[in-house]
Design a protein around this motif. Structure first.
Motif, PDB file in Angstrom:
ATOM      1  N   SER A   1      35.538 -11.009  19.795  1.00 50.95           N
ATOM      2  CA  SER A   1      34.910 -11.026  18.470  1.00 50.95           C
ATOM      3  C   SER A   1      33.883  -9.909  18.288  1.00 50.95           C
ATOM      4  CB  SER A   1      34.250 -12.389  18.226  1.00 50.95           C
ATOM      5  OG  SER A   1      33.291 -12.673  19.241  1.00 50.95           O
ATOM      6  N   ASP A   2      33.099  -9.618  19.325  1.00 48.58           N
ATOM      7  CA  ASP A   2      32.084  -8.566  19.190  1.00 48.58           C
ATOM      8  C   ASP A   2      32.739  -7.203  19.023  1.00 48.58           C
ATOM      9  OD1 ASP A   2      29.452  -7.516  19.119  1.00 48.58           O
ATOM     10  OD2 ASP A   2      29.573  -6.994  21.249  1.00 48.58           O
ATOM     11  N   ARG A   3      33.766  -6.926  19.827  1.00 48.37           N
ATOM     12  CA  ARG A   3      34.478  -5.652  19.690  1.00 48.37           C
ATOM     13  C   ARG A   3      35.105  -5.537  18.305  1.00 48.37           C
ATOM     14  NH1 ARG A   3      39.014  -4.050  24.022  1.00 48.37           N
ATOM     15  NH2 ARG A   3      37.157  -3.840  25.341  1.00 48.37           N
ATOM     16  N   HIS A   4      35.696  -6.625  17.830  1.00 50.71           N
ATOM     17  CA  HIS A   4      36.325  -6.588  16.503  1.00 50.71           C
ATOM     18  C   HIS A   4      35.296  -6.257  15.425  1.00 50.71           C
ATOM     19  CE1 HIS A   4      39.840  -7.966  18.430  1.00 50.71           C
ATOM     20  NE2 HIS A   4      39.697  -9.262  18.259  1.00 50.71           N
ATOM     21  N   ALA A   5      34.169  -6.981  15.442  1.00 49.75           N
ATOM     22  CA  ALA A   5      33.157  -6.798  14.395  1.00 49.75           C
ATOM     23  C   ALA A   5      32.600  -5.380  14.402  1.00 49.75           C
ATOM     24  CB  ALA A   5      32.037  -7.820  14.582  1.00 49.75           C
ATOM     25  N   ARG A   6      32.295  -4.861  15.572  1.00 49.16           N
ATOM     26  CA  ARG A   6      31.720  -3.519  15.661  1.00 49.16           C
ATOM     27  C   ARG A   6      32.748  -2.446  15.298  1.00 49.16           C
ATOM     28  NH1 ARG A   6      26.952  -2.719  18.995  1.00 49.16           N
ATOM     29  NH2 ARG A   6      26.006  -4.711  19.562  1.00 49.16           N
ATOM     30  N   THR A   7      33.994  -2.665  15.690  1.00 52.77           N
ATOM     31  CA  THR A   7      35.034  -1.687  15.353  1.00 52.77           C
ATOM     32  C   THR A   7      35.257  -1.639  13.847  1.00 52.77           C
ATOM     33  OG1 THR A   7      36.107  -2.059  17.500  1.00 52.77           O
ATOM     34  CG2 THR A   7      37.417  -0.998  15.792  1.00 52.77           C
ATOM     35  N   LEU A   8      35.258  -2.778  13.205  1.00 52.76           N
ATOM     36  CA  LEU A   8      35.410  -2.801  11.742  1.00 52.76           C
ATOM     37  C   LEU A   8      34.255  -2.063  11.066  1.00 52.76           C
ATOM     38  CD1 LEU A   8      36.633  -6.489  11.292  1.00 52.76           C
ATOM     39  CD2 LEU A   8      37.979  -4.412  10.911  1.00 52.76           C
ATOM     40  N   LYS A   9      33.064  -2.213  11.609  1.00 56.89           N
ATOM     41  CA  LYS A   9      31.903  -1.514  11.048  1.00 56.89           C
ATOM     42  C   LYS A   9      32.032  -0.003  11.250  1.00 56.89           C
ATOM     43  CE  LYS A   9      26.830  -1.674  11.047  1.00 56.89           C
ATOM     44  NZ  LYS A   9      25.631  -2.292  11.681  1.00 56.89           N
ATOM     45  N   ALA A  10      32.540   0.401  12.419  1.00 54.34           N
ATOM     46  CA  ALA A  10      32.739   1.834  12.677  1.00 54.34           C
ATOM     47  C   ALA A  10      33.819   2.401  11.762  1.00 54.34           C
ATOM     48  CB  ALA A  10      33.113   2.048  14.146  1.00 54.34           C
ATOM     49  N   ILE A  11      34.853   1.631  11.511  1.00 55.09           N
ATOM     50  CA  ILE A  11      35.906   2.065  10.585  1.00 55.09           C
ATOM     51  C   ILE A  11      35.318   2.295   9.201  1.00 55.09           C
ATOM     52  CG2 ILE A  11      37.933   1.226   9.317  1.00 55.09           C
ATOM     53  CD1 ILE A  11      38.890  -0.035  11.939  1.00 55.09           C
ATOM     54  N   ALA A  12      34.467   1.387   8.755  1.00 51.69           N
ATOM     55  CA  ALA A  12      33.831   1.541   7.434  1.00 51.69           C
ATOM     56  C   ALA A  12      33.001   2.822   7.378  1.00 51.69           C
ATOM     57  CB  ALA A  12      32.968   0.321   7.133  1.00 51.69           C
ATOM     58  N   ALA A  13      32.320   3.164   8.475  1.00 48.41           N
ATOM     59  CA  ALA A  13      31.523   4.388   8.517  1.00 48.41           C
ATOM     60  C   ALA A  13      32.421   5.623   8.434  1.00 48.41           C
ATOM     61  CB  ALA A  13      30.692   4.419   9.800  1.00 48.41           C
ATOM     62  N   PHE A  14      33.571   5.576   9.089  1.00 49.95           N
ATOM     63  CA  PHE A  14      34.513   6.693   9.015  1.00 49.95           C
ATOM     64  C   PHE A  14      35.049   6.840   7.599  1.00 49.95           C
ATOM     65  CE2 PHE A  14      38.863   8.390   9.243  1.00 49.95           C
ATOM     66  CZ  PHE A  14      38.636   9.581   9.926  1.00 49.95           C
ATOM     67  N   GLU A  15      35.392   5.737   6.973  1.00 51.44           N
ATOM     68  CA  GLU A  15      35.913   5.783   5.600  1.00 51.44           C
ATOM     69  C   GLU A  15      34.863   6.335   4.635  1.00 51.44           C
ATOM     70  OE1 GLU A  15      39.147   2.089   5.708  1.00 51.44           O
ATOM     71  OE2 GLU A  15      37.046   1.707   5.155  1.00 51.44           O
ATOM     72  N   ALA A  16      33.593   5.988   4.872  1.00 55.05           N
ATOM     73  CA  ALA A  16      32.526   6.485   4.009  1.00 55.05           C
ATOM     74  C   ALA A  16      32.404   8.006   4.102  1.00 55.05           C
ATOM     75  CB  ALA A  16      31.203   5.827   4.387  1.00 55.05           C
ATOM     76  N   ARG A  17      32.681   8.555   5.262  1.00 54.47           N
ATOM     77  CA  ARG A  17      32.629  10.011   5.441  1.00 54.47           C
ATOM     78  C   ARG A  17      33.876  10.708   4.891  1.00 54.47           C
ATOM     79  NH1 ARG A  17      30.420  11.639  11.428  1.00 54.47           N
ATOM     80  NH2 ARG A  17      28.621  10.229  11.549  1.00 54.47           N
ATOM     81  N   HIS A  18      34.943   9.949   4.721  1.00 59.11           N
ATOM     82  CA  HIS A  18      36.218  10.531   4.293  1.00 59.11           C
ATOM     83  C   HIS A  18      36.735   9.783   3.069  1.00 59.11           C
ATOM     84  CE1 HIS A  18      35.817  11.662   8.536  1.00 59.11           C
ATOM     85  NE2 HIS A  18      36.551  12.718   8.253  1.00 59.11           N
ATOM     86  N   PRO A  19      36.160  10.067   1.903  1.00 54.38           N
ATOM     87  CA  PRO A  19      36.620   9.413   0.673  1.00 54.38           C
ATOM     88  C   PRO A  19      38.125   9.632   0.485  1.00 54.38           C
ATOM     89  CG  PRO A  19      34.606  10.656   0.279  1.00 54.38           C
ATOM     90  CD  PRO A  19      35.071  11.026   1.658  1.00 54.38           C
ATOM     91  N   GLY A  20      38.794   8.567   0.058  1.00 55.25           N
ATOM     92  CA  GLY A  20      40.238   8.655  -0.132  1.00 55.25           C
ATOM     93  C   GLY A  20      41.036   8.307   1.102  1.00 55.25           C
ATOM     94  N   VAL A  21      40.335   7.975   2.210  1.00 54.42           N
ATOM     95  CA  VAL A  21      41.015   7.581   3.438  1.00 54.42           C
ATOM     96  C   VAL A  21      40.755   6.103   3.695  1.00 54.42           C
ATOM     97  CG1 VAL A  21      41.121   7.862   5.944  1.00 54.42           C
ATOM     98  CG2 VAL A  21      40.909   9.868   4.464  1.00 54.42           C
ATOM     99  N   ARG A  22      41.798   5.402   4.029  1.00 53.96           N
ATOM    100  CA  ARG A  22      41.666   3.983   4.379  1.00 53.96           C
ATOM    101  C   ARG A  22      42.265   3.784   5.762  1.00 53.96           C
ATOM    102  NH1 ARG A  22      45.406  -0.621   3.378  1.00 53.96           N
ATOM    103  NH2 ARG A  22      44.233  -2.513   3.811  1.00 53.96           N
ATOM    104  N   VAL A  23      41.502   3.100   6.635  1.00 55.05           N
ATOM    105  CA  VAL A  23      42.003   2.762   7.962  1.00 55.05           C
ATOM    106  C   VAL A  23      42.334   1.269   7.963  1.00 55.05           C
ATOM    107  CG1 VAL A  23      41.514   2.684  10.434  1.00 55.05           C
ATOM    108  CG2 VAL A  23      40.631   4.575   9.044  1.00 55.05           C
ATOM    109  N   LYS A  24      43.595   0.980   8.119  1.00 54.44           N
ATOM    110  CA  LYS A  24      44.043  -0.412   8.136  1.00 54.44           C
ATOM    111  C   LYS A  24      43.880  -0.968   9.539  1.00 54.44           C
ATOM    112  CE  LYS A  24      48.028  -3.401   7.216  1.00 54.44           C
ATOM    113  NZ  LYS A  24      49.481  -3.427   6.913  1.00 54.44           N
TER     114      LYS A  24
END
Length: 428
Positions: free
Chosen positions: A34-57
Motif C-alpha cells: 500500500s505504501d509503494r502504491h500510494a507514493r508511486t501514484l503521487k509521483a505519477i501525478a508530479a510527472f503528469e504536472a510537468r508534462h501537460p497532455g500526458v497521462r500515465v495509466k
C-alpha cells in the motif's frame, strides 16, 4: 425555411468548442504494498504536472500473481509501456537482449551518468540496456542484539563464532532458541556464500549456462548447509514446517517476534519488514559480513533490487524513457517515493535522501556495507539463471531432502551437478 437553416449552419458549427485533444497515454505496471502504491501514484501525478497532455495509466497489484500476469502479457505483446521487473527475469523475458527496448537508444532522455557502470552493466543483455536499476540489494546479517546479550555472546564476527553460537544458545537459553532463522532458500544462500569464499566459484557460471562449482565445492556446499542445521545455528526445517509452514516469513513467526530466534540472513531491503513485528525491548543490529581468512571473493549475493524496463512494443519510446528517468533520477520524485523500492541507485536521488535523513539508520548502514564490498571489488555479479524458477525448485527440493535426511551428502551433490547442468543447458 430551408434557406434560413442553410445560412445558420456554418455559424452554428463555428460556435461549437474545439474538441479537446486526447492525452498521450503511457501504461505503467508494478507490484508492491500500500505504501509503494500510494507514493508511486503521487509521483505519477508530479510527472503528469510537468508534462501537460500526458497521462500515465497506473496498473498495480501485489506480488502474488504478478509474474503470471506479466508472462501472459509479454507472450501476447500487450504489456504496459513501462514495467517493473525482477532483475532475474531478464533471463526469462530477454535471453538475447531483445525482449525489452534498448534504453541506450534513448540515452538523450535518460541521465545515465547518474548510475555506476557496474549497475548499468548488470542490466545489459548482449550489450543492450534492458532496464534501469532502481536500487541495489544484498543478503546481509541482521541480528537481534538483545537476544545475544541475554546469551552473553557478542555478535558473530567470523564463521567459527557463528557455528559456535548454536550450541551456546541451547546451553545458555534453552530449547527453541536459535541464532538464525530462515527459509531453506535463505540458508542454502548462506552456505553458498561460505563455499564461494572457500572455492572461489558460484553454483551457476556468471555467463555460461552450466554449473561452475567443482564436485568438491558442491559437496562442501551440501555439508555446510547440513552443518547449519546440525549445530543448531539455524532453525531446523522440520521444526519450522511444524509452525505453520516452512515458507512462513520470519516476521510472522512468534519465536522471532519474542526474540527466541535472533538473526536473519536476508535482503537489506527486507530489514524494515523484519523489524516491524518485534516485541518491545528487542534491538536489531547490522552484523559484520562474515568472511573466511584469505578469501578472494566475499560470496555476497547481491543484485539490482528491481528494474524499470520499457516494452519493445511501446509507441512512445522517448516519452517512456523520460518517465523512467523521472522515476529513477529526479530528486523531487525521490523525495516522494522515499525508500519504498529501497535506496535509489541513481546518485543524485540517493544523495538527496541520505542528506535529508529519509533513510532509516539500519538500512543506510547496510547500503554502506554493500558499497564498501563492491568498491573493494569483492562482489561478483550472479547469473540471473541462478534465480530461474526451475533451478530454484531443484535447489529447494535437494536441500529440503537434506534437512529431512532423505539424501546423503554425495547424492545431493551429484543431483546439484547433473540435474543443474541439464536444466541450465535448456536455458540458452
Amino acid at each position: 425555411m430551408q434557406r434560413r437553416i442553410f445560412l445558420l449552419a456554418p455559424a452554428a458549427m463555428a460556435a461549437r468548442p474545439a474538441r479537446a485533444q486526447a492525452p498521450t497515454t503511457l501504461r505503467f505496471l508494478w507490484w508492491g504494498g500500500s505504501d509503494r502504491h500510494a507514493r508511486t501514484l503521487k509521483a505519477i501525478a508530479a510527472f503528469e504536472a510537468r508534462h501537460p497532455g500526458v497521462r500515465v495509466k497506473a496498473e498495480y497489484m501485489g506480488f502474488n500473481g504478478y509474474l503470471e500476469k506479466l508472462t501472459m502479457q509479454m507472450a501476447s505483446g500487450t504489456e504496459a509501456d513501462v514495467l517493473q521487473i525482477n532483475w532475474a527475469w531478464l533471463a526469462m523475458f530477454s535471453r538475447q537482449g531483445t525482449g525489452f527496448l534498448d534504453l541506450q537508444q534513448q540515452a538523450g532522455a535518460i541521465a545515465l551518468d547518474q548510475f555506476s557502470a557496474a549497475d548499468l552493466d548488470s542490466c545489459r543483455v548482449n550489450g543492450r540496456l534492458n532496464g534501469l536499476p532502481v536500487s541495489y540489494t544484498a543478503r546481509l546479517f541482521l541480528w537481534n542484539q538483545s537476544t545475544f546479550q541475554r546469551a552473553g555472546l557478542a555478535l558473530p564476527r567470523s564463521w567459527d563464532e557463528l557455528f559456535a553460537a548454536g550450541p551456546a544458545f541451547k546451553a545458555r537459553l534453552g530449547e527453541g532458541f536459535y541464532p538464525l532463522d530462515g527459509e531453506p532458500y535463505d540458508m542454502l544462500l548462506l552456505a553458498h556464500a561460505h563455499v564461494m569464499q572457500q572455492h572461489g566459484t558460484p553454483y551457476v557460471h556468471p555467463t555460461e549456462p552450466r554449473v561452475a562449482m567443482s564436485a568438491a565445492a558442491l559437496l562442501d556446499w551440501v555439508q555446510t548447509y547440513r552443518r547449519l542445521g546440525d549445530t543448531g545455528t539455524c532453525t531446523p526445517v522440520p521444526y519450522r514446517a511444524s509452525l505453520g509452514g516452512v515458507d512462513k516469513p520470519t516476521e510472522q513467526q512468534q519465536d522471532w517476534v519474542a526474540g527466541r530466534w535472533a538473526g536473519n540472513f536476508t535482503w537489506d531491503s527486507a530489514f524494515r519488514l523484519r523489524a516491524s513485528t518485534l516485541a518491545k525491548g528487542q534491538q536489531l543490529a547490522l552484523g559484520e559480513y562474515l568472511t573466511l581468512p584469505g578469501a578472494q571473493t566475499s560470496g555476497l549475493f547481491a543484485r539490482p533490487t528491481l528494474l524499470f524496463s520499457v516494452s519493445r512494443h511501446t509507441r512512445q519510446p522517448e516519452l517512456a524513457a523520460r518517465f523512467l528517468d523521472f522515476m529513477t533520477t529526479d530528486v523531487d520524485a525521490a523525495r516522494i517515493l522515499g525508500t519504498t523500492r529501497a535506496l535509489p541507485s541513481a546518485a543524485r536521488a540517493r544523495d538527496a535522501l541520505e542528506r535529508e535523513g529519509q533513510v532509516p539508520p539500519l538500512e543506510l548502514a547496510a547500503q554502506r556495507q554493500i558499497r564498501q564490498l563492491r568498491e573493494a571489488g569483492r562482489v561478483q555479479v550472479p547469473s540471473p539463471r541462478f534465480e530461474d524458477a526451475r533451478l530454484r525448485r531443484l535447489m529447494r527440493e535437494v536441500f529440503e531432502r537434506i534437512s529431512y535426511r532423505k539424501l546423503t551428502d554425495q547424492e545431493a551433490a551429484r543431483r546439484l551437478l547433473d540435474e543443474g547442468n541439464a536444466l541450465l543447458s535448456r536455458m540458452t
